[in-house]
Design a protein around this motif. Structure first.
Motif, short mmCIF file in Angstrom:
data_model
loop_
_atom_site.label_atom_id
_atom_site.label_comp_id
_atom_site.label_asym_id
_atom_site.label_seq_id
_atom_site.Cartn_x
_atom_site.Cartn_y
_atom_site.Cartn_z
N PHE A 1 0.90 -1.29 0.10
CA PHE A 1 0.17 -0.11 0.09
C PHE A 1 0.90 1.31 0.11
CE2 PHE A 1 0.35 -1.45 4.74
CZ PHE A 1 0.84 0.08 5.12
N ARG A 2 2.19 1.14 0.27
CA ARG A 2 2.94 2.18 0.08
C ARG A 2 3.74 2.36 -1.13
NH1 ARG A 2 6.54 2.22 5.66
NH2 ARG A 2 6.89 -0.12 5.11
N GLY A 3 3.30 1.53 -2.22
CA GLY A 3 3.72 1.43 -3.60
C GLY A 3 5.14 1.35 -3.81
N ALA A 4 5.67 0.44 -2.91
CA ALA A 4 7.08 -0.05 -2.92
C ALA A 4 7.28 -1.11 -3.97
CB ALA A 4 7.55 -0.47 -1.56
N LYS A 5 8.17 -1.05 -4.39
CA LYS A 5 8.99 -2.33 -5.29
C LYS A 5 9.18 -3.65 -4.55
CE LYS A 5 12.34 -0.38 -7.45
NZ LYS A 5 12.77 0.93 -7.21
N ASP A 6 8.69 -4.56 -5.18
CA ASP A 6 8.84 -6.03 -4.31
C ASP A 6 10.34 -6.07 -3.97
OD1 ASP A 6 6.40 -6.34 -4.70
OD2 ASP A 6 6.53 -7.95 -6.71
N ALA A 7 11.57 -5.70 -4.68
CA ALA A 7 12.74 -5.79 -4.31
C ALA A 7 13.02 -4.82 -2.79
CB ALA A 7 13.57 -5.40 -5.32
N ASP A 8 12.35 -3.92 -2.84
CA ASP A 8 12.38 -2.84 -1.50
C ASP A 8 11.98 -3.57 -0.48
OD1 ASP A 8 13.46 -1.56 -3.15
OD2 ASP A 8 12.05 0.12 -3.50
N LEU A 9 11.21 -4.69 -0.32
CA LEU A 9 10.60 -5.51 0.68
C LEU A 9 11.58 -6.30 1.45
CD1 LEU A 9 7.27 -5.87 -0.69
CD2 LEU A 9 7.73 -3.92 0.66
N GLY B 1 20.68 -6.62 2.03
CA GLY B 1 21.89 -7.39 2.29
C GLY B 1 21.38 -8.59 2.19
N GLU B 2 20.13 -9.10 2.17
CA GLU B 2 19.56 -10.51 1.98
C GLU B 2 18.92 -10.61 0.68
OE1 GLU B 2 20.01 -12.47 4.43
OE2 GLU B 2 20.92 -11.17 5.94
N ALA B 3 19.07 -12.18 0.77
CA ALA B 3 18.64 -12.24 -1.00
C ALA B 3 17.24 -12.47 -1.07
CB ALA B 3 19.20 -13.75 -1.27
N GLY B 4 16.50 -12.89 0.02
CA GLY B 4 14.91 -12.85 -0.35
C GLY B 4 14.23 -12.72 1.14
N THR C 1 -3.50 -21.70 5.29
CA THR C 1 -2.11 -20.98 5.43
C THR C 1 -1.90 -20.55 4.19
OG1 THR C 1 -1.16 -23.21 4.54
CG2 THR C 1 -1.47 -22.89 6.80
N ALA C 2 -1.28 -19.37 4.34
CA ALA C 2 -0.50 -18.50 2.91
C ALA C 2 0.92 -18.46 3.41
CB ALA C 2 -1.45 -17.46 2.69
N GLU C 3 1.34 -18.44 2.02
CA GLU C 3 2.92 -18.02 2.14
C GLU C 3 3.26 -16.99 0.94
OE1 GLU C 3 5.49 -21.17 2.22
OE2 GLU C 3 4.89 -21.82 4.24
N ILE C 4 4.18 -16.07 1.17
CA ILE C 4 4.70 -15.21 0.25
C ILE C 4 5.98 -15.27 0.13
CG2 ILE C 4 4.87 -12.87 -0.30
CD1 ILE C 4 1.96 -12.34 0.63
N THR C 5 6.70 -15.38 -0.75
CA THR C 5 8.22 -15.37 -0.99
C THR C 5 8.63 -14.28 -1.86
OG1 THR C 5 8.13 -17.70 -0.87
CG2 THR C 5 10.23 -17.15 -1.36
N ILE C 6 9.62 -13.50 -1.52
CA ILE C 6 10.22 -12.48 -2.61
C ILE C 6 11.29 -12.56 -2.71
CG2 ILE C 6 10.12 -9.92 -2.73
CD1 ILE C 6 8.16 -9.83 -0.08
N GLU C 7 11.60 -12.79 -3.90
CA GLU C 7 13.02 -13.25 -4.29
C GLU C 7 13.39 -12.94 -5.61
OE1 GLU C 7 14.48 -17.54 -2.36
OE2 GLU C 7 13.20 -17.58 -3.97
N ASN C 8 14.60 -12.46 -6.11
CA ASN C 8 14.94 -12.12 -7.51
C ASN C 8 13.93 -10.94 -8.02
OD1 ASN C 8 16.82 -14.08 -7.42
ND2 ASN C 8 15.23 -15.54 -7.99
N ARG D 1 7.67 -11.70 -6.44
CA ARG D 1 6.76 -12.00 -5.42
C ARG D 1 6.09 -13.29 -5.63
NH1 ARG D 1 2.22 -8.79 -3.59
NH2 ARG D 1 2.62 -7.67 -5.19
N SER D 2 6.12 -14.42 -5.01
CA SER D 2 5.37 -15.57 -5.35
C SER D 2 4.55 -16.10 -4.22
CB SER D 2 6.24 -16.62 -5.91
OG SER D 2 7.26 -17.05 -4.69
N ALA D 3 3.42 -16.78 -4.17
CA ALA D 3 2.53 -17.07 -3.08
C ALA D 3 2.37 -18.54 -3.24
CB ALA D 3 1.25 -16.35 -3.29
N ALA D 4 1.86 -19.13 -2.15
CA ALA D 4 1.23 -20.44 -1.83
C ALA D 4 0.04 -20.30 -0.92
CB ALA D 4 2.29 -21.44 -1.51
#
Ligand SMILES: Nc1ncnc2c1ncn2[C@@H]1O[C@H](COP(=O)(O)OP(=O)(O)OP(=O)(O)O)[C@@H](O)[C@H]1O
Length: 355
Positions: free
Chosen positions: A52-60, A64-67, A82-89, A92-95
């Protein structure tokens, strides 16, 4: 919709955090820049939308970390999910319930939440586009087909606008406006009907909630302001003017929603506290509409909502929203001394401590 367990790893300034919130009010307090909004933002991502802050996924991702990884356990549809969100490269992907989704928007419609953040004051303070966006976003969530209709309207509008710009150089194109006007009027009337219906439905909850927030000392009202009574006739009548302007001057993209407090325009005359209260009433009414539509009460996220509100208004937020699960962030634990029942957490440099 109740969050039972939320875990965040390498998310913004949060290296690792687990929160087991309670069903009603959850207060997250802490000094500035400790990660309170970051935590609400993490919850919001489970609605499937962007930050909601309009941030790019990479900024989340924690610098210094990869994901980053977020895991949610929530009660909805009479079962624990259950729900999962992974942000990498930068992606953003989800399960959901262990099943990978095509993309993060696969969570849309599975987990509901409504967010108030200080920037949302723009809804009252700024121009009509903010208010149109509010109604459109709410309708996209609850009215099947509305998002597609709006996209069709916008596409047709762009095509008409391109044509208007070409006409001064190709006068023969003036006749083709007829076809575009027919199409635009038909989509446009449907958009206006959808919006008016939403305002008709949300008006009573907004009034009721605003009365509660203001301790029954003020009244609020909403009215849809059309830029044209009959769109087809108005488009035809404005053709010459539109060619001169190079864009379409009437239609739902020029409409507005008037918000008045005690019969005066809130945008021009409202105080800071009144504007904030009006936005809150709209957001909480949006949550009520989601509940009516889906049978699930959305999780309410209130970021830094207490400032500029007097103690009566703060009391409403702290003690009258118990039918939903609510997360409220604030700086001063003093601001919450009126809280009668709720869980308290302190956020300190990305670490959450249960109080
Ligand atoms: N990707 C990131 N990696 C590391 N730190 C980050 C990242 N994104 C944001 N931050 C840090 O998070 C902090 C801001 O957190 P947040 O916006 O949640 O503050 P807050 O506790 O809500 O504060 P306030 O009360 O001022 O609104 C800042 O110090 C910012 O530098």
């Amino acid at each position: 919709m109740i969050i039972q367990h939320l875990e965040a790893e390498n998310y913004r300034n949060i290296r690792r955090c687990v929160i087991i919130p309670q069903n009603g009010i959850n207060i997250i307090y802490g000094k500035n820049a400790q990660g309170k909004t970051n935590l609400l933002e993490a919850v919001w991502l489970f609605t499937g939308g962007r930050s909601f802050r309009g941030a790019k996924d990479a900024d989340l991702i924690l610098q210094g970390e990869a994901g980053a990884k977020l895991s949610l356990e929530f009660f909805s549809g009479e079962r624990v999910q259950t729900a999962e969100i992974t942000i990498e490269n930068g992606r953003r992907s989800a399960a959901l319930n262990g099943i990978p989704q095509k993309n993060a928007s696969g969570l849309v419609g599975k987990f509901f939440s409504v967010i108030f953040s200080p920037e949302h004051i723009a809804l009252v303070r700024e121009g009509p586009s903010q208010r149109r966006d509010f109604i459109d976003a709410a309708l996209c969530q609850i009215k099947p087909g509305y998002a597609a209709l709006l996209a069709r309207y916008n596409r047709t509008l762009n095509q008409r606008n391109t044509l208007l710009k070409d006409i001064p150089r190709h006068a023969e194109l003036m006749d083709t406006l007829e076809i575009w006007d027919e199409k635009l009027a038909s989509y446009g009337e449907a958009v206006v009907l959808g919006r008016m219906d939403y305002i008709h439905k949300i008006r009573e909850p907004v009034k009721e909630i605003y009365a509660g927030i203001s301790q029954h000392t003020e009244t609020i009202d909403l009215t849809y302001q059309k830029s044209a009574e009959n769109l087809k006739t108005a488009l035809k009548a404005s053709r010459r003017e539109d060619v001169a302007l190079g864009h379409t001057s009437v239609g739902p993209h020029r409409d507005d929603m008037d918000i008045s407090i005690d019969q005066r325009c809130a945008r021009s005359f409202g105080s800071q506290g009144q504007k904030r209260s009006a936005v809150l009433a709209l957001k909480l009414a949006e949550a009520e509409m989601l509940y009516r539509q889906t049978g699930e009460r959305p999780v309410i996220l209130l970021d830094d909502v207490m400032s500029e509100l007097d103690s009566g208004r703060q009391d409403y937020l702290l003690n009258h929203l118990n039918s939903c699960q609510v997360f409220i962030t604030c700086c001063e634990p003093g601001a919450i001394k009126q809280l009668r029942e709720g869980a308290l957490f302190e956020m300190d440099s990305g670490t959450l401590i249960k109080k």
